[in-house]
Design a protein around this motif. Structure first.
Motif, PDB file in Angstrom:
ATOM      1  N   ARG A 115       0.844  -1.203   0.000  1.00 44.86           N
ATOM      2  CA  ARG A 115       0.000   0.000   0.000  1.00 44.86           C
ATOM      3  C   ARG A 115       0.876   1.248   0.000  1.00 44.86           C
ATOM      4  O   ARG A 115       1.883   1.345   0.716  1.00 44.86           O
ATOM      5  CB  ARG A 115      -0.906   0.019   1.230  1.00 44.86           C
ATOM      6  CG  ARG A 115      -2.201  -0.750   1.126  1.00 44.86           C
ATOM      7  CD  ARG A 115      -3.206  -0.157   0.160  1.00 44.86           C
ATOM      8  NE  ARG A 115      -3.682   1.163   0.476  1.00 44.86           N
ATOM      9  CZ  ARG A 115      -4.830   1.428   1.102  1.00 44.86           C
ATOM     10  NH1 ARG A 115      -5.620   0.431   1.506  1.00 44.86           N
ATOM     11  NH2 ARG A 115      -5.208   2.672   1.323  1.00 44.86           N
ATOM     12  N   LYS A 117       1.343   4.820   1.215  1.00 49.32           N
ATOM     13  CA  LYS A 117       0.803   5.438   2.425  1.00 49.32           C
ATOM     14  C   LYS A 117       0.737   6.955   2.365  1.00 49.32           C
ATOM     15  O   LYS A 117      -0.057   7.567   3.084  1.00 49.32           O
ATOM     16  CB  LYS A 117       1.647   5.012   3.632  1.00 49.32           C
ATOM     17  CG  LYS A 117       1.624   3.511   3.891  1.00 49.32           C
ATOM     18  CD  LYS A 117       2.445   3.147   5.110  1.00 49.32           C
ATOM     19  CE  LYS A 117       2.357   1.644   5.389  1.00 49.32           C
ATOM     20  NZ  LYS A 117       3.152   1.257   6.580  1.00 49.32           N
ATOM     21  N   TYR A 118       1.570   7.583   1.550  1.00 48.97           N
ATOM     22  CA  TYR A 118       1.645   9.045   1.556  1.00 48.97           C
ATOM     23  C   TYR A 118       2.181   9.494   0.206  1.00 48.97           C
ATOM     24  O   TYR A 118       2.733   8.701  -0.576  1.00 48.97           O
ATOM     25  CB  TYR A 118       2.559   9.533   2.683  1.00 48.97           C
ATOM     26  CG  TYR A 118       3.750   8.636   2.935  1.00 48.97           C
ATOM     27  CD1 TYR A 118       4.815   8.572   2.037  1.00 48.97           C
ATOM     28  CD2 TYR A 118       3.801   7.828   4.063  1.00 48.97           C
ATOM     29  CE1 TYR A 118       5.898   7.737   2.246  1.00 48.97           C
ATOM     30  CE2 TYR A 118       4.873   6.985   4.293  1.00 48.97           C
ATOM     31  CZ  TYR A 118       5.914   6.947   3.390  1.00 48.97           C
ATOM     32  OH  TYR A 118       6.977   6.109   3.603  1.00 48.97           O
ATOM     33  N   SER A 549      -3.176   2.849  -5.287  1.00 57.57           N
ATOM     34  CA  SER A 549      -3.222   2.439  -3.884  1.00 57.57           C
ATOM     35  C   SER A 549      -2.077   1.508  -3.519  1.00 57.57           C
ATOM     36  O   SER A 549      -1.739   1.374  -2.340  1.00 57.57           O
ATOM     37  CB  SER A 549      -4.557   1.758  -3.569  1.00 57.57           C
ATOM     38  OG  SER A 549      -4.735   0.612  -4.385  1.00 57.57           O
ATOM     39  N   PRO A 563      -1.297   8.722  -3.194  1.00 55.16           N
ATOM     40  CA  PRO A 563      -1.966   7.505  -2.693  1.00 55.16           C
ATOM     41  C   PRO A 563      -3.486   7.621  -2.756  1.00 55.16           C
ATOM     42  O   PRO A 563      -4.077   8.594  -2.284  1.00 55.16           O
ATOM     43  CB  PRO A 563      -1.483   7.424  -1.242  1.00 55.16           C
ATOM     44  CG  PRO A 563      -1.266   8.854  -0.846  1.00 55.16           C
ATOM     45  CD  PRO A 563      -0.797   9.568  -2.090  1.00 55.16           C
ATOM     46  N   SER A 564      -4.114   6.603  -3.307  1.00 54.75           N
ATOM     47  CA  SER A 564      -5.578   6.540  -3.348  1.00 54.75           C
ATOM     48  C   SER A 564      -6.063   5.429  -2.430  1.00 54.75           C
ATOM     49  O   SER A 564      -5.319   4.503  -2.110  1.00 54.75           O
ATOM     50  CB  SER A 564      -6.070   6.295  -4.777  1.00 54.75           C
ATOM     51  OG  SER A 564      -5.599   5.051  -5.258  1.00 54.75           O
ATOM     52  N   PRO A 565      -7.317   5.471  -2.017  1.00 54.16           N
ATOM     53  CA  PRO A 565      -7.823   4.464  -1.075  1.00 54.16           C
ATOM     54  C   PRO A 565      -8.216   3.175  -1.773  1.00 54.16           C
ATOM     55  O   PRO A 565      -8.354   3.112  -2.993  1.00 54.16           O
ATOM     56  CB  PRO A 565      -9.070   5.143  -0.469  1.00 54.16           C
ATOM     57  CG  PRO A 565      -9.104   6.532  -1.017  1.00 54.16           C
ATOM     58  CD  PRO A 565      -8.282   6.539  -2.263  1.00 54.16           C
ATOM     59  N   PRO A 590     -10.308   6.309   4.843  1.00 46.16           N
ATOM     60  CA  PRO A 590      -9.109   6.100   4.023  1.00 46.16           C
ATOM     61  C   PRO A 590      -7.869   5.907   4.892  1.00 46.16           C
ATOM     62  O   PRO A 590      -7.628   6.683   5.821  1.00 46.16           O
ATOM     63  CB  PRO A 590      -9.021   7.382   3.186  1.00 46.16           C
ATOM     64  CG  PRO A 590     -10.437   7.861   3.095  1.00 46.16           C
ATOM     65  CD  PRO A 590     -11.051   7.510   4.422  1.00 46.16           C
ATOM     66  N   SER A 594      -4.046   8.513   2.263  1.00 48.75           N
ATOM     67  CA  SER A 594      -4.689   8.379   0.954  1.00 48.75           C
ATOM     68  C   SER A 594      -5.903   9.289   0.840  1.00 48.75           C
ATOM     69  O   SER A 594      -6.580   9.583   1.834  1.00 48.75           O
ATOM     70  CB  SER A 594      -5.092   6.924   0.720  1.00 48.75           C
ATOM     71  OG  SER A 594      -6.049   6.504   1.666  1.00 48.75           O
ATOM     72  N   LYS A 595      -6.180   9.719  -0.370  1.00 49.04           N
ATOM     73  CA  LYS A 595      -7.326  10.575  -0.663  1.00 49.04           C
ATOM     74  C   LYS A 595      -8.085  10.013  -1.857  1.00 49.04           C
ATOM     75  O   LYS A 595      -7.496   9.395  -2.756  1.00 49.04           O
ATOM     76  CB  LYS A 595      -6.887  12.016  -0.960  1.00 49.04           C
ATOM     77  CG  LYS A 595      -6.289  12.751   0.237  1.00 49.04           C
ATOM     78  CD  LYS A 595      -5.976  14.195  -0.110  1.00 49.04           C
ATOM     79  CE  LYS A 595      -5.323  14.913   1.075  1.00 49.04           C
ATOM     80  NZ  LYS A 595      -6.260  15.044   2.220  1.00 49.04           N
TER      81      LYS A 595
END
Length: 829
Positions: A115, A117-118, A549, A563-565, A590, A594-595
């Motif tokens: 994932r 993360k930022y 993500s 980052p996406s969820p 999220p 992530s956004k």
């Protein structure tokens, strides 16, 4: 300001080999012990302590939004703010009550070590996979600074957007709002489009795309799967196939390889790949010659009786013989016009002429029993019926001719043609015949065969399978966000055409230099053909931004990553497959930094000075999508959907094309396409006479007449495995344990000729690239052909990459990717 350390993502530490152990798999998850219902971790202490109470569990409705054609709803179980498992939702239709192995692995996907993360900025060279963490403010400022500089120097089109199929919900269209607000270039990945577009030219689109309600297959006497292994690629609909078989339906599978679906068939037709259109035309000839054609359907439901001018291939209309004023036929052909692709609709003011049995001509309303065959002269104009032209076109494809080309027994062709005509027969085409440069032509021949046999527009007789889905035209207006004052469409081109833009610096005669690329919901570096050409394009960019993500081949080539969820971390809805529109609830917030795609688009919009346009909340956008007259009639709104979770918008017994009527320009099924329009016009000239009717062309590359065939005598084709959808679900320990790496399936005869044994590492190569994988000697694969999984990330290959092997060749009608049209050689590594 605190100094940041460069962080190195090393997926190999959590990669395919270490994930093979079950213990490692569960340990990789946050709160992994909660994966077992009712189990909670013990605190250290004396053995006499009472175990802690199990955490309360919440259940949310989630939608698996990948591009497998499923769109399955599922229960998302949450404990202590963590997704711990998924389970099936009990639906009214028991055949739809299911969740596949990918759906069951979502908890691992949510908490995958890969994932993102930022926001991250590249800290080394592109592809080194070395990053530094940055803030969202820094990320947005960097992206917008590059975008503004590029557009000021090179124009709006210098910034390009690339969207894949990584999320089939509506939110991708809000990102497209940003693109149109900027006037940016739209690069289309263009996969799986040959059949869909060819079908749109012949029958347009209905609520279920080109098909009918799922359960109409239960009325079928026969089911034909055309290059479609539904057991893995379309498993949701496979349950209906099995249910129909239980009711007595005969299953015929037309596929070059002995797939799982073929193993369940009553008849298996192992044709040579790339010859599908020839087979269907030969079957159509059998149906006609043996008196099995449905004359009633041809006469009342198709363009068979319409008279076509020999001079220009257009229909003879009243205006041609002085009985009406000419209309503007042939104008206004657009991509969005696939649902109304021919300009002139037969509204009665300038009707198409038909001929009666008594030799009197007139409109279809005037001639109630028109003839469907013959050549005539009407007011000095030489004409033939559309059906006569069809018969003339397919005449060369006799059974013997097709049998030789397709490498089939002539009697088998005759047998399956007779079975097919003895309907109602359900047509289930897959994308196996789509993934060729000449991909549209088999679908044209298939639909024509269905029309001739009357296997369309009736209960149990339709063209479904991969051609069937609720595409959101039932009260869902996902394009609403792109319609605003000042919207700029910008350039639209296919991914295969990016190289032309690089070489010429222009598109359709206009200057175009792409300097910045924004990739979202996609992994083009792993999933597009000719990976090396795509990497060359990336090398020319000033700035490359990827939203994802998890880590991927494309992320590792980026300059900046956002980052996406996961799908379960946002609230949205899903209009596909079922006769319902369903909400996908936000199960957890999220993770990390992530956004959502909507939030990211808004941040970028503000950074580009477009705050007055890019200012919708997710609720605003979803409300607009469901705010229209049709939605209101169905009781569909965003507020109602949040309350009810699922709202039925389509009838359970819908038959597309029923009562001999379709939403085509003629109102009929059009095996003869009068005005052939490309999906995206870019100045190409089409042979309209050729494309008006079915035809066969040899594959562009993978055919014995190609001089390269001597050097590369094997054809490489791809399949979908049960573990992934393209590169999605690559990082699931459970799935990795079952499908740890891509392999090459090769027939024993081809393996023996090359000294290859099962499990050997082999090099698959051609002039474009190579991959090294393990061989799986498999008698189910046709000799002369090899197979591998459709797409994977680079670390899963021993060396090289599958995506370096297929070419970017395309046809001018659709320009869809021809993955299977690929010659290779195989040798021990």
């Amino acid at each position: 300001m605190q100094e940041r350390k460069a962080v190195k993502f090393a997926p190999q530490e959590f990669g395919r080999r270490s994930f093979l152990k079950g213990a490692a798999a569960t340990a990789a998850l946050a709160g992994a012990t909660a994966l077992v219902p009712g189990c909670a971790p013990r605190e250290s202490g004396t053995s006499g302590e009472a175990p802690p109470a199990a955490a309360a569990e919440q259940i949310f409705q989630g939608i698996c939004a990948g591009d497998c054609g499923g769109g399955c709803g599922m229960n998302v179980h949450v404990r202590d703010g963590k997704v711990v498992k998924t389970s099936k939702i009990d639906l009214d239709d028991p055949l739809m009550t299911r969740v596949c192995q990918r759906g069951l692995a979502h908890a691992q996907r949510v908490y995958a070590p890969e994932r993102i993360k930022y926001p991250m900025r590249r800290a080394g060279e592109r592809g080194e996979d070395t990053w530094e963490q940055i803030t969202w403010d820094e990320a947005i400022e960097e992206v917008c600074t590059h975008w503004k500089a590029a557009q000021e120097a090179y124009g709006p089109g210098s910034v390009a957007f690339f969207c894949g199929t990584g999320n089939q919900g509506p939110d991708q269209y809000y990102v497209a709002r940003l693109r149109t607000a900027m006037g940016a270039t739209n690069i289309m990945g263009s996969s799986d489009m040959n059949g869909l577009y060819m079908a749109a030219l012949m029958v347009t689109r209905g609520p279920y795309l080109h098909g009918s309600s799922f359960n109409t297959i239960l009325d079928s006497k026969n089911i034909f799967l055309f290059s479609c292994n539904s057991t893995t690629s379309n498993h949701v609909k496979w349950s209906y196939v099995l249910a129909a078989k239980d009711k007595g339906a005969k299953l015929v599978v037309i596929d070059p390889n002995y797939t799982v679906a073929a193993s369940k068939a009553d008849i298996w037709v192992p044709l040579r790949p790339g010859t599908d259109a020839a087979l269907y035309m030969a079957m159509t000839n059998v149906i006609i010659d043996e008196g099995l054609a449905d004359i009633d359907y041809l006469t009342r439901g198709t363009v068979a009786p319409y008279l076509v001018k020999e001079s220009d291939g257009k229909y003879l209309r009243y205006s041609d013989i002085g009985l009406a004023e000419a209309s503007d036929a042939g104008a206004g052909l657009t991509l969005d016009g696939a649902a109304s692709q021919q300009a002139e609709v037969d509204d009665g003011s300038n009707p198409i002429v038909v001929m009666g049995a008594d030799g009197v001509h007139g409109s279809r309303d005037e001639i109630t029993e028109p003839v469907i065959e013959g050549s005539f002269e009407v007011e000095g104009v030489a004409v033939k019926t559309a059906y006569t032209l069809l018969r003339e076109r397919i005449a060369e494809w006799t059974v013997d001719h097709a049998a030789e080309l397709c490498e089939l027994d002539p009697e088998l062709i005759r047998e399956v043609a007779r079975v097919y005509a003895d309907g109602p027969t359900m047509n289930y085409p897959g994308f196996g015949m789509d993934h060729w440069v000449q991909g549209p032509w088999p679908y044209h021949a298939l639909f024509a065969m269905a029309f001739v046999a009357g296997n369309f527009g009736k209960p149990g007789a339709s063209v479904d399978g991969s051609m069937q889905a609720n595409m959101g035209i039932t009260g869902v207006n996902v394009g609403a966000a792109m319609m605003f004052e000042g919207a700029q469409q910008g350039f639209t081109l296919y991914s295969q055409q990016v190289g032309n833009v690089l070489e010429t610096g222009q598109w359709m005669g206009f200057p175009l230099t792409i300097k910045c690329l924004f990739s979202y919901m996609s992994n083009p570096c792993a999933s597009l053909p000719d990976r090396n050409a795509w990497m060359k394009f990336i090398d020319t960019l000033d700035h490359f931004v990827v939203v994802d993500s998890v880590m991927s081949d494309t992320v590792r080539m980026a300059d900046l990553v956002l980052p996406s969820p996961h799908w379960f971390e946002v609230e949205t809805f899903y209009p596909s497959v079922l006769p319902t529109v369903r909400i996908s609830e936000q199960a957890i917030a999220p993770l990390y930094e992530s956004k959502s795609d909507i939030d990211i688009a808004n941040l970028l919009g503000v950074g580009m000075g477009l705050a007055d346009i890019m200012n919708m909340t997710a609720d605003d956008f979803h409300s607009i999508c469901l705010d229209n007259e049709m939605a209101a009639e169905l009781g569909l709104s965003w507020d109602a959907l949040k309350e009810e979770k699922s709202i039925q918008v389509l009838p359970d017994d819908f038959i597309f094309g029923e009562n001999y009527t379709l939403p085509t320009p003629t109102g009929k099924a059009e095996f003869y396409v009068e005005n052939v329009a490309p999906m995206i016009p870019y100045g190409q000239v089409l042979d309209e006479r050729l494309l008006a009717l079915p035809h066969w062309e040899a594959p562009s590359e993978a055919w014995p007449t190609n001089p390269l065939y001597e050097k590369y005598p094997l054809t490489l084709m791809t399949y979908r495995d049960k573990a992934r959808v393209n590169t999605m679900f690559c990082y699931s320990p459970w799935l990795e344990e079952i499908f740890p790496e891509p392999m090459l399936d090769i027939n024993p005869a081809d393996a023996e000729a090359r000294g290859i044994a099962n499990g050997d590492e082999v090099r698959v190569l051609n002039d474009r690239g190579f991959m090294v994988v393990k061989a799986r000697v498999n008698p189910a694969v046709r000799p002369g052909f090899v197979e591998t999984v459709r797409a994977s990330n680079k670390e899963r290959y021993i060396e090289g990459h599958y995506a370096t092997l297929p070419s970017t060749a395309y046809n001018d009608l659709v320009n869809s990717n021809g993955f299977n049209d690929c010659l290779v050689e195989v040798a021990k590594a």
